[in-house]
Design a protein around this motif. Structure first.
Motif, PDB file in Angstrom:
ATOM      1  N   VAL A  50      -6.365   3.485   1.791  1.00  0.00           N
ATOM      2  CA  VAL A  50      -5.075   3.189   2.417  1.00  0.00           C
ATOM      3  C   VAL A  50      -4.987   4.017   3.690  1.00  0.00           C
ATOM      4  O   VAL A  50      -4.820   5.232   3.637  1.00  0.00           O
ATOM      5  CB  VAL A  50      -3.896   3.524   1.468  1.00  0.00           C
ATOM      6  CG1 VAL A  50      -2.573   3.394   2.192  1.00  0.00           C
ATOM      7  CG2 VAL A  50      -3.937   2.626   0.238  1.00  0.00           C
ATOM      8  N   GLN A  56       0.846  -1.182   0.000  1.00  0.00           N
ATOM      9  CA  GLN A  56       0.000   0.000   0.000  1.00  0.00           C
ATOM     10  C   GLN A  56       0.885   1.238   0.000  1.00  0.00           C
ATOM     11  O   GLN A  56       1.775   1.366   0.845  1.00  0.00           O
ATOM     12  CB  GLN A  56      -0.910   0.002   1.217  1.00  0.00           C
ATOM     13  CG  GLN A  56      -1.870  -1.160   1.232  1.00  0.00           C
ATOM     14  CD  GLN A  56      -2.877  -1.052   2.365  1.00  0.00           C
ATOM     15  OE1 GLN A  56      -2.955  -0.065   3.084  1.00  0.00           O
ATOM     16  NE2 GLN A  56      -3.672  -2.095   2.520  1.00  0.00           N
ATOM     17  N   ILE A  65      -2.687   0.687  -4.321  1.00  0.00           N
ATOM     18  CA  ILE A  65      -2.471  -0.654  -3.780  1.00  0.00           C
ATOM     19  C   ILE A  65      -2.081  -1.553  -4.942  1.00  0.00           C
ATOM     20  O   ILE A  65      -2.741  -1.543  -5.985  1.00  0.00           O
ATOM     21  CB  ILE A  65      -3.742  -1.195  -3.088  1.00  0.00           C
ATOM     22  CG1 ILE A  65      -4.166  -0.265  -1.950  1.00  0.00           C
ATOM     23  CG2 ILE A  65      -3.498  -2.621  -2.571  1.00  0.00           C
ATOM     24  CD1 ILE A  65      -5.516  -0.594  -1.340  1.00  0.00           C
TER      25      ILE A  65
END
Length: 178
Positions: free
Chosen positions: A65, A5, A54
């Motif tokens: 995120v 991420q 991501i």
């Protein structure tokens, strides 16, 4: 890589969304599952901009995120705002031309790259974002020129096709920066 991420953040006009889009497209070209979620203030340039990406081997359930594995902070307000949210063991990439302070945490790895200065000194003043992306890919062990070239071919519009080589050069500068 199973799932990574990323959170990109900086001023509008620094290429934050483009950098995130590049990373998302690279994930697609590398046959990964991706999510790209841009966010920006009301100003076209000079306001805040951030972008969540991501990249995963598995389907991405949510584009949100909250605790990035990697933070790319292109200015001091971005580092101030998101430093504490980086997952323990994560990585922070900071443009040390615009961020004079050091990261306060000792549970993350930090790379200080003077991207804005390097971009200016090398005649590519608008490509500090790509210099940092080059460093990110190098740290990930994913700096593959063929994949990068293919990705640039997708994210750079035909109108700006002449920018492909200079973007590649900027990314190489970042990858080579120690």
């Amino acid at each position: 890589m199973s799932t990574k991420q990323f959170l990109f953040s900086g001023f509008g006009g620094q290429g934050i969304l483009f950098a995130g889009k590049f990373l998302a497209y690279k994930g697609l070209i590398d046959d990964k599952q991706v999510s790209w979620l841009p966010s920006y203030g009301p100003e076209m340039r000079g306001g805040t901009a951030s972008c969540s990406v991501i990249v995963s081997d598995e389907p991405v359930g949510s584009p949100i995120v909250s605790n990035p594995d990697m933070l790319i902070a292109m200015n001091l307000p971005s580092l101030d705002r998101y430093e504490s949210s980086v997952a323990p063991g994560g990585v922070i990439f900071a443009d040390s031309t615009l961020i004079e302070r050091k990261v306060n945490r000792d549970d993350v790895t930090v790379y200080y790259i003077p991207a804005t200065r390097l971009a200016s000194e090398n005649g590519m003043p608008t490509l500090a974002n790509m210099i940092i992306i080059g460093k990110v890919l190098k740290v990930l062990g994913d700096f593959d020129e063929a994949s990068i070239r293919a990705t640039l071919g997708k994210v750079i519009s035909a109108k700006h096709a002449d920018m492909l080589e200079v973007n590649l050069k900027a990314m190489q500068l970042g990858a080579d920066y120690e």
